[in-house]
Design an enzyme around this catalytic site. Structure first.
Site, PDB file in Angstrom:
ATOM      1  N   ASP A 150      20.444 -32.001 -23.583  1.00  0.00           N
ATOM      2  CA  ASP A 150      20.039 -31.044 -24.544  1.00  0.00           C
ATOM      3  C   ASP A 150      18.733 -31.277 -25.210  1.00  0.00           C
ATOM      4  O   ASP A 150      18.629 -32.523 -25.824  1.00  0.00           O
ATOM      5  CB  ASP A 150      20.965 -30.517 -25.417  1.00  0.00           C
ATOM      6  CG  ASP A 150      20.923 -29.146 -25.927  1.00  0.00           C
ATOM      7  OD1 ASP A 150      19.845 -28.621 -26.459  1.00  0.00           O
ATOM      8  OD2 ASP A 150      22.027 -28.492 -25.912  1.00  0.00           O
ATOM      9  N   SER A 170      19.780 -22.955 -26.605  1.00  0.00           N
ATOM     10  CA  SER A 170      20.412 -24.035 -25.559  1.00  0.00           C
ATOM     11  C   SER A 170      21.621 -22.830 -25.127  1.00  0.00           C
ATOM     12  O   SER A 170      22.446 -23.172 -24.195  1.00  0.00           O
ATOM     13  CB  SER A 170      21.488 -24.806 -26.169  1.00  0.00           C
ATOM     14  OG  SER A 170      20.327 -25.801 -26.573  1.00  0.00           O
ATOM     15  N   THR A 204      26.090 -25.169 -25.186  1.00  0.00           N
ATOM     16  CA  THR A 204      26.041 -25.570 -23.798  1.00  0.00           C
ATOM     17  C   THR A 204      27.569 -25.475 -23.038  1.00  0.00           C
ATOM     18  O   THR A 204      27.810 -25.054 -21.927  1.00  0.00           O
ATOM     19  CB  THR A 204      25.429 -27.017 -23.798  1.00  0.00           C
ATOM     20  OG1 THR A 204      23.998 -26.904 -24.435  1.00  0.00           O
ATOM     21  CG2 THR A 204      25.589 -27.403 -22.330  1.00  0.00           C
ATOM     22  N   PHE A 222      37.339 -35.774 -30.718  1.00  0.00           N
ATOM     23  CA  PHE A 222      37.104 -36.900 -31.462  1.00  0.00           C
ATOM     24  C   PHE A 222      36.754 -36.622 -32.833  1.00  0.00           C
ATOM     25  O   PHE A 222      36.695 -37.733 -33.934  1.00  0.00           O
ATOM     26  CB  PHE A 222      36.256 -38.068 -30.536  1.00  0.00           C
ATOM     27  CG  PHE A 222      36.868 -38.424 -29.567  1.00  0.00           C
ATOM     28  CD1 PHE A 222      37.980 -39.379 -29.445  1.00  0.00           C
ATOM     29  CD2 PHE A 222      36.404 -38.118 -28.434  1.00  0.00           C
ATOM     30  CE1 PHE A 222      38.634 -39.718 -28.344  1.00  0.00           C
ATOM     31  CE2 PHE A 222      37.012 -38.665 -27.051  1.00  0.00           C
ATOM     32  CZ  PHE A 222      37.944 -39.365 -27.282  1.00  0.00           C
ATOM     33  N   GLU A 223      36.190 -35.506 -33.313  1.00  0.00           N
ATOM     34  CA  GLU A 223      35.661 -35.373 -34.685  1.00  0.00           C
ATOM     35  C   GLU A 223      35.959 -33.861 -35.030  1.00  0.00           C
ATOM     36  O   GLU A 223      36.118 -33.144 -34.162  1.00  0.00           O
ATOM     37  CB  GLU A 223      34.128 -35.423 -34.634  1.00  0.00           C
ATOM     38  CG  GLU A 223      33.576 -36.922 -34.490  1.00  0.00           C
ATOM     39  CD  GLU A 223      34.009 -37.784 -35.692  1.00  0.00           C
ATOM     40  OE1 GLU A 223      34.038 -37.557 -36.976  1.00  0.00           O
ATOM     41  OE2 GLU A 223      34.178 -39.065 -35.524  1.00  0.00           O
ATOM     42  N   ASP A 236      19.042 -33.152 -28.822  1.00  0.00           N
ATOM     43  CA  ASP A 236      18.555 -32.050 -29.444  1.00  0.00           C
ATOM     44  C   ASP A 236      18.706 -32.058 -30.877  1.00  0.00           C
ATOM     45  O   ASP A 236      17.646 -31.665 -31.552  1.00  0.00           O
ATOM     46  CB  ASP A 236      19.119 -30.871 -28.668  1.00  0.00           C
ATOM     47  CG  ASP A 236      18.197 -29.470 -29.085  1.00  0.00           C
ATOM     48  OD1 ASP A 236      17.069 -29.375 -28.826  1.00  0.00           O
ATOM     49  OD2 ASP A 236      19.106 -28.576 -29.571  1.00  0.00           O
ATOM     50  N   HIS A 290      16.105 -31.919 -33.711  1.00  0.00           N
ATOM     51  CA  HIS A 290      15.780 -30.983 -34.689  1.00  0.00           C
ATOM     52  C   HIS A 290      15.829 -31.513 -36.430  1.00  0.00           C
ATOM     53  O   HIS A 290      15.044 -30.983 -36.889  1.00  0.00           O
ATOM     54  CB  HIS A 290      16.960 -30.163 -34.821  1.00  0.00           C
ATOM     55  CG  HIS A 290      17.277 -28.932 -33.690  1.00  0.00           C
ATOM     56  ND1 HIS A 290      16.192 -27.866 -34.049  1.00  0.00           N
ATOM     57  CD2 HIS A 290      17.692 -28.846 -32.792  1.00  0.00           C
ATOM     58  CE1 HIS A 290      16.507 -26.997 -32.766  1.00  0.00           C
ATOM     59  NE2 HIS A 290      17.507 -27.714 -32.075  1.00  0.00           N
TER      60      HIS A 290
END
Ligand SMILES: *[C@@H]1O[C@H](CO)[C@@H](O)[C@H](O)[C@H]1NC(C)=O
Ligand SMILES: *[C@@H]1O[C@H](CO)[C@@H](O)[C@H](O)[C@H]1NC(C)=O
Ligand SMILES: *[C@@H]1O[C@H](CO)[C@@H](O)[C@H](O)[C@H]1NC(C)=O
Ligand SMILES: *[C@@H]1O[C@H](CO)[C@@H](O)[C@H](O)[C@H]1NC(C)=O
Length: 446
Positions: A63, A113, A176, A291-292, A338, A342
């Site tokens: 990305d 995206s 995505t 995982f998060e 990405d 940013h």
């Protein structure tokens, strides 16, 4: 002005003096370069075009992985191996075919995206911020969505009897990965709490709910637990953190629902490395690994005791999916390249890209080129530039040996907008005593 140009002349002399000492002896021999060119030409001419029908497709999507990002990451990858870096080779550099694409969306010159994912996964250009829908759908307008859904290659693969998977470093509901399974007039409708009243009234459902209701996905790996659980549900890893708690207003626990739907199959839900490592791909039908609560941590910040790397998640996904004799489709997204850009965090973006390249190498190791089509691409670029006259072998995260007209050095890598672009009180920060090779590249400017 006089002083400035003298400063440039002095550093230019220094550049010539130091620059010439860096070349390797063999590089001074013309035959060194010509032999390489001959070899490259010979390899290309002797390559047989693979016309087989692909049984497996792996799509690696970096990305925001612009061409500059790839160049800078290639150098970093080499420098992390104590090489000068410029002549290093990324795994993605070794692919036999290269092409360039136009990335505009139906309504914007520069796309996001969601629109780009709809283009490369569903084959249809659409409007900014919308995903899995055609361009008749207006951003954020649920009413315009009905009947305008478009399906993705992940669904086509599943419908033809293949196994399918999504691996990302962002939340699995992010633009995505979401485009593989969802249809949404807004990429921001992660959970029902993000749906405006009008969207609920007009019958739109959130992306997390679509994750478990649409195409039956065999392997889902990334982050995004908080969009799956009822509002206020404590996160297992950060129980004290209010922001990590469940978001859903409808009281549904989508992780439990997913497990219920898989009764009779070997289906594992895991949220940490211990349980992830214990998943045996040989006996596993389904895997959901989150995982998060939101996006995963940047690779450079990752706690390897709690979370596996993109190399490990890619490997697990392939090993589970490749049991299907009909083949598989897998999307692997380096999604935080990405996000780092940013924020103007070049250090993070490059480390994400290097890890992404190692995941590509792992995939090639686990599959056969005769039956597997592996594509590596990006969805759009970033205002990330590579400039000045850094010496060969100089840290890619370093500073120009030449100073600018304001008598200050500048970083080799820069941003054309965002935090890394900032001037303070009309002038650039003075970097002479700043170590730009560390994560601080961004904080210099903010
Ligand atoms: C690179 O050099 C550093 C410092 O000498 C060393 O600590 C590190 O292990 C080396 N890395 C590699 C991949 O050789
Ligand atoms: C699940 O998807 C089906 C169509 O595939 C749709 O009719 C149904 O309303 C969806 N259910 C939920 C709860 O989103
Ligand atoms: C991993 O998750 C399992 C299941 O919730 C839990 O029992 C275990 O304690 C967790 N491991 C760590 C290191 O947090
Ligand atoms: C910018 O200029 C103002 C006014 O001279 C000063 O108060 C402030 O500290 C300056 N900020 C920085 C970051 O140098």
């Amino acid at each position: 002005m006089e002083w400035t140009s003298r400063g440039i002349i002095v550093s230019a002399l220094l550049l010539l003096a130091l620059g010439s000492s860096i070349a390797k002896v063999e590089e001074e021999d013309p035959e060194y370069w010509r032999a390489q060119a001959r070899q490259a030409l010979k390899a290309t001419l002797s390559r047989k075009t693979n016309t087989n029908v692909a049984k497996n497709v792996i799509l690696f999507l970096g990305d925001g992985m612009s061409i500059t990002t790839i160049t800078a990451s290639r150098i970093l990858k080499g420098q992390l191996q104590n090489q000068s870096g410029e002549d290093s080779v990324m795994t993605m550099d070794t692919f036999p075919s290269v092409g360039l694409i136009k990335t505009y969306s139906v309504d914007f010159q520069i796309p996001d995206s969601a629109a780009t994912a709809t283009a490369y996964l569903c084959g249809v250009k659409t409007n900014l911020n919308t995903l899995g829908v055609n361009a008749a759908v207006r951003n954020g307008v649920c009413k315009s969505q009905k009947g305008n859904e478009v399906t993705s290659i992940l669904k086509w693969a599943k419908d033809s009897g293949k196994s399918v998977g999504v691996v990302t470093t962002t939340r699995v509901q992010h633009a995505t990965p979401a485009t593989t399974y969802a249809h949404s007039a807004s990429r921001k409708w992660y959970s029902d709490a993000d749906l405006p009243a009008s969207a609920k009234r007009d019958g739109c459902t959130d992306i997390a709910a679509q994750l478990i209701n649409n195409t039956d996905i065999d392997v889902i790996i990334g982050g995004g637990r908080k969009y799956m659980t009822p509002r206020g549900t404590k996160d297992p890893e950060y129980p004290w953190d209010f922001l990590s708690r469940g978001k859903r207003q409808d009281g549904r626990n989508l992780i439990d629902e997913w497990q219920q739907k898989k009764i009779g199959k070997v289906a594992h839900y895991v949220w940490n490395r211990t349980d992830f490592d214990a998943v045996d791909p040989e006996t596993t039908d389904y895997l959901m690994a989150l995982f998060e609560p939101g996006d995963l941590r940047f690779e450079a910040d990752r706690d390897p005791k709690m979370d596996p790397s993109i190399v490990e998640t890619t490997e697990k996904a392939i090993r589970i999916l490749q049991k299907n004799k009909n083949g598989f489709f897998l999307l692997v997204e380096g999604g935080r390249i990405d996000q780092a850009h940013h924020d103007g965090r070049g250090y993070m973006a490059l480390h994400e890209t290097v890890a992404f390249d190692y995941a590509i190498a792992k995939a090639l190791e686990l599959t056969k080129e005769e039956e597997t089509l592996t594509v590596v691409t990006a969805d759009h670029s970033q205002p990330f530039i590579f400039n000045g006259y850094p010496f060969r072998g100089q840290s890619i995260l370093g500073k120009s040996p030449l100073w600018a007209m304001d008598f200050k050095p500048y970083t080799t890598l820069m941003y054309g907008s965002g935090p890394g672009h900032k001037k303070v009180n009309g002038s650039r920060p003075d970097l002479r005593d700043v170590d730009t090779s560390k994560e601080t590249l961004n904080s210099i400017y903010t």
